[in-house]
Design an enzyme around this catalytic site. Structure first.
Site, PDB file in Angstrom:
ATOM      1  N   ARG A 112      -0.964  78.963  36.825  1.00 21.56           N
ATOM      2  CA  ARG A 112      -1.101  79.501  38.184  1.00 21.56           C
ATOM      3  C   ARG A 112      -2.274  80.494  38.244  1.00 21.56           C
ATOM      4  NH1 ARG A 112       4.741  81.102  40.229  1.00 21.56           N
ATOM      5  NH2 ARG A 112       3.569  81.299  42.183  1.00 21.56           N
ATOM      6  N   ARG A 164       3.892  72.201  45.047  1.00 22.08           N
ATOM      7  CA  ARG A 164       5.009  71.889  45.959  1.00 22.08           C
ATOM      8  C   ARG A 164       4.640  70.921  47.067  1.00 22.08           C
ATOM      9  NH1 ARG A 164       8.118  77.671  46.121  1.00 22.08           N
ATOM     10  NH2 ARG A 164       9.171  77.381  44.107  1.00 22.08           N
ATOM     11  N   ARG A 173      11.084  94.330  42.727  1.00 23.55           N
ATOM     12  CA  ARG A 173      10.451  95.621  43.055  1.00 23.55           C
ATOM     13  C   ARG A 173      11.367  96.791  42.726  1.00 23.55           C
ATOM     14  NH1 ARG A 173       8.243  91.532  45.730  1.00 23.55           N
ATOM     15  NH2 ARG A 173       6.215  91.694  46.748  1.00 23.55           N
ATOM     16  N   LYS A 186      15.204  88.043  45.712  1.00 18.95           N
ATOM     17  CA  LYS A 186      14.395  88.024  44.491  1.00 18.95           C
ATOM     18  C   LYS A 186      13.245  89.036  44.599  1.00 18.95           C
ATOM     19  CE  LYS A 186      12.121  84.050  43.215  1.00 18.95           C
ATOM     20  NZ  LYS A 186      10.740  84.278  42.793  1.00 18.95           N
ATOM     21  N   SER A 187      12.532  89.019  45.712  1.00 17.72           N
ATOM     22  CA  SER A 187      11.386  89.934  45.866  1.00 17.72           C
ATOM     23  C   SER A 187      11.834  91.387  45.789  1.00 17.72           C
ATOM     24  CB  SER A 187      10.705  89.690  47.215  1.00 17.72           C
ATOM     25  OG  SER A 187      10.137  88.418  47.251  1.00 17.72           O
ATOM     26  N   LYS A 243       2.349  77.092  43.545  1.00 15.40           N
ATOM     27  CA  LYS A 243       3.651  77.735  43.320  1.00 15.40           C
ATOM     28  C   LYS A 243       4.186  77.274  41.953  1.00 15.40           C
ATOM     29  CE  LYS A 243       3.793  80.190  47.012  1.00 15.40           C
ATOM     30  NZ  LYS A 243       3.709  81.643  46.903  1.00 15.40           N
ATOM     31  N   ASP A 282       8.345  80.062  50.948  1.00 17.16           N
ATOM     32  CA  ASP A 282       9.287  79.566  49.932  1.00 17.16           C
ATOM     33  C   ASP A 282      10.333  78.614  50.516  1.00 17.16           C
ATOM     34  OD1 ASP A 282       7.990  81.024  47.965  1.00 17.16           O
ATOM     35  OD2 ASP A 282       9.338  82.738  48.141  1.00 17.16           O
TER      36      ASP A 282
END
Ligand code: S3P
Length: 413
Positions: free
Chosen positions: A116, A335, A24, A19-20, A331, A304
Site C-alpha cells: 500500500r 477493492r 486513536r 476501529k478508527s 485498500k 469503507d
C-alpha cells in the site's frame, strides 16, 4: 464458512467498537501523560497491532475484553522496529506521531500492507522537516530524529490517515501547522486531541495545530458504523434490524445518504453525544431499492462501506453507477477488483471500471462461492449477499473478518 440463504432477517445487534476511534484512543493515550480507560474498544487484529506497537514504544497497556487501560509513555523508546500487521491506520498515524517525537524507528507490515502507498504520508511529513524514508514508496518506513517546523500543507488525496499523520507530527513541530483538505475526511483525531488538551483549531476544511503535550483522557468508543453497515444492509434486504450505539459522526455517515438515494427506510433513535462523538441507535427496514449514483465527493464519508453498498446495488431496480472511487484500489485489497469479483461470484451483474463499478440490479441472485482475497470487508459483504441469495455459498478464509469484526459470524447466527 458456509453461508445459508435466509428468507428473512430480524434482530437487535451490538456490533464492536469503532476501529478508527479505538486506534486513536490507544495511540494518543499511549503518547500522553497519565492513565486512561478505553471502554467499548475494538479488539480486532488491526487495533491489537496498534496496542503492540505502543507497548514496544514504552506505554503500559492492559486489556480485559473490550476495556483497555493505558498508562502513557510520552518519551518513546528509541530504535524500535514496529510491526503494524495488516493495519494502514497503525502505520500511517504512527509514522506521523514518531516523526514529531525525535526518535528513530522502523515500521513494517504484512504482505498486503507492504503493497500500500506510503509516500502519501512520507511526502507531507518531509515538508515539516521530518526524516522519513520509504522503500520506493512502500513499507518498511524508516523514521529518523529531526527537528520539525510547522508550515501549511494541502493534502493530495482525501485521506484521514494522511491528515492525521500530519496533525500528529505537528504536535512536535515549532510554530503552527495548517493542514487543509479538498474533501473533508473523518475527524476523530481532531476531536480526541481537543479533549486531550492539544492546541488544535478547526476552520472549515483546515486544521491548525501547535506544539502540544497530551493529557490522558478516558474514551467510551461507539459501535463502528462501518461494521453496523452489514447489519443495516441485512435489514434493508430481508426484514428489520436495530443496531445499538452506532457512531454517527457526520464525516462517516455517507451510508445514510445512500439510504436516502436508494429509498431505504431507516431511523436514528436516541441521538446523543458520548466523549465528543455523536451516537444513535439505527433502525433499518426492508425497502424496495432504487438504483444509486455515487461520485468522488461522496467517497470520504463512506469509503469503507462501498463493498456492502455494492451488494445493495445488486438488488436495486435498475443500473447503479459508482465513480470517483480509485482509492478503493489501494485498500486492504484492490477493492474495485475484489468487490466486482465477489459480486460476480454470487451471480450479480457487475462491470468494474477504472474508478468504480456499474451494477445492474436484479430481484434475485443465485449465490456461489467467494474468495475475498483475505480482505475483511469483502468477506463480510459477501456474507450479506449470500444471506439474501437463493442458494447461499462458501466464503474462503472467512476468518479474515477478525481484522475489524471478531464476532461477525456468530452475530449473523
Ligand atoms: C481510516 C481512514 C480511511 C479508512 C480506514 C480508516 C482512519 O482510510 O479507509 O479504514 O482511521 O483514519 P483513508 O483515510 O486512507 O482513506
Amino acid at each position: 464458512m458456509k453461508i445459508l440463504p435466509r428468507s428473512e432477517f430480524f434482530g437487535e445487534f451490538a456490533v464492536p467498537g469503532d476501529k478508527s476511534i479505538t486506534h486513536r484512543a490507544v495511540m494518543l493515550n499511549a503518547a500522553a501523560e497519565g492513565e486512561a480507560l478505553i471502554t467499548g474498544a475494538l479488539t480486532g487484529e488491526d487495533c491489537l497491532s496498534t496496542v503492540s506497537c505502543m507497548r514496544a514504544l514504552g506505554a503500559k497497556i492492559e486489556r480485559d475484553g473490550d476495556r483497555i487501560r493505558v498508562v502513557g509513555a510520552p518519551a518513546f523508546a528509541d530504535g524500535q522496529t514496529l510491526y503494524c500487521g495488516n493495519s494502514g491506520t497503525t502505520m500511517r498515524l504512527l509514522a506521523g506521531l514518531l516523526a514529531g517525537r525525535n526518535v528513530r524507528a522502523v515500521l513494517t507490515g504484512d504482505p498486503s500492507l507492504s503493497k500500500r502507498p506510503m509516500e502519501r504520508v512520507a511526502a507531507p511529513l518531509r515538508l515539516l522537516g521530518a526524516e522519513v524514508r520509504t522503500q520506493s514508496g512502500f513499507a518498511p518506513i524508516e523514521i529518523g530524529p529531526a527537528a520539525l517546523k510547522g508550515c501549511a500543507i494541502q493534502t493530495e488525496v482525501a485521506s484521514a490517515q494522511v491528515k492525521s499523520a500530519v496533525i500528529l507530527a505537528a504536535l512536535g513541530a515549532e510554530g503552527e501547522t495548517a493542514v487543509s483538505e479538498k474533501l473533508k475526511t473523518r475527524d476523530h483525531t481532531e476531536r480526541m486531541l481537543g479533549a486531550m488538551g492539544a492546541q488544535i483549531e478547526l476552520d472549515g476544511n483546515t486544521v491548525r495545530v501547535r506544539k502540544s503535550r497530551l493529557h490522558a483522557a478516558d474514551v467510551a468508543v461507539p459501535a463502528d458504523i462501518s461494521s453496523a453497515a452489514y447489519f443495516m444492509a441485512l435489514g434493508a434486504l430481508l426484514g428489520e434490524t436495530l443496531v445499538r450505539n452506532v457512531g454517527i459522526n457526520p464525516t462517516r455517515t455517507g451510508i445514510f445518504t445512500v439510504f436516502d438515494r436508494m429509498g431505504v427506510s431507516y431511523a436514528l433513535e436516541g441521538e446523543r453525544t458520548v466523549c465528543g462523538e455523536p451516537v444513535a441507535d439505527v433502525r433499518v427496514k426492508k425497502s424496495a431499492l432504487r438504483p444509486l449514483r455515487l461520485k468522488r465527493e461522496d467517497m470520504p464519508s463512506l469509503i469503507d462501506e462501498i463493498p456492502v453498498i455494492a451488494v445493495l446495488c445488486a438488488f436495486a431496480d435498475g443500473e447503479s453507477v459508482i465513480s470517483g472511487a480509485e482509492e478503493l484500489r489501494v485498500k486492504e485489497s484492490d477493492r474495485i477488483a475484489t468487490t466486482a469479483g465477489m459480486l460476480a461470484a454470487v451471480g450479480a451483474s457487475v462491470t468494474a471500471k477504472e474508478d468504480g463499478f456499474v451494477i445492474r440490479g436484479k430481484k434475485k441472485i443465485a449465490g456461489g462461492d467467494v474468495d475475498p482475497r483475505l480482505d475483511h470487508r469483502i468477506a463480510m459483504s459477501a456474507a450479506v449477499a449470500l444471506c439474501a441469495s437463493e442458494r447461499g455459498g462458501e466464503i474462503k478464509d472467512a476468518a479474515c473478518a477478525d481484522i475489524s469484526f471478531p464476532n461477525f459470524y456468530s452475530l449473523l447466527g
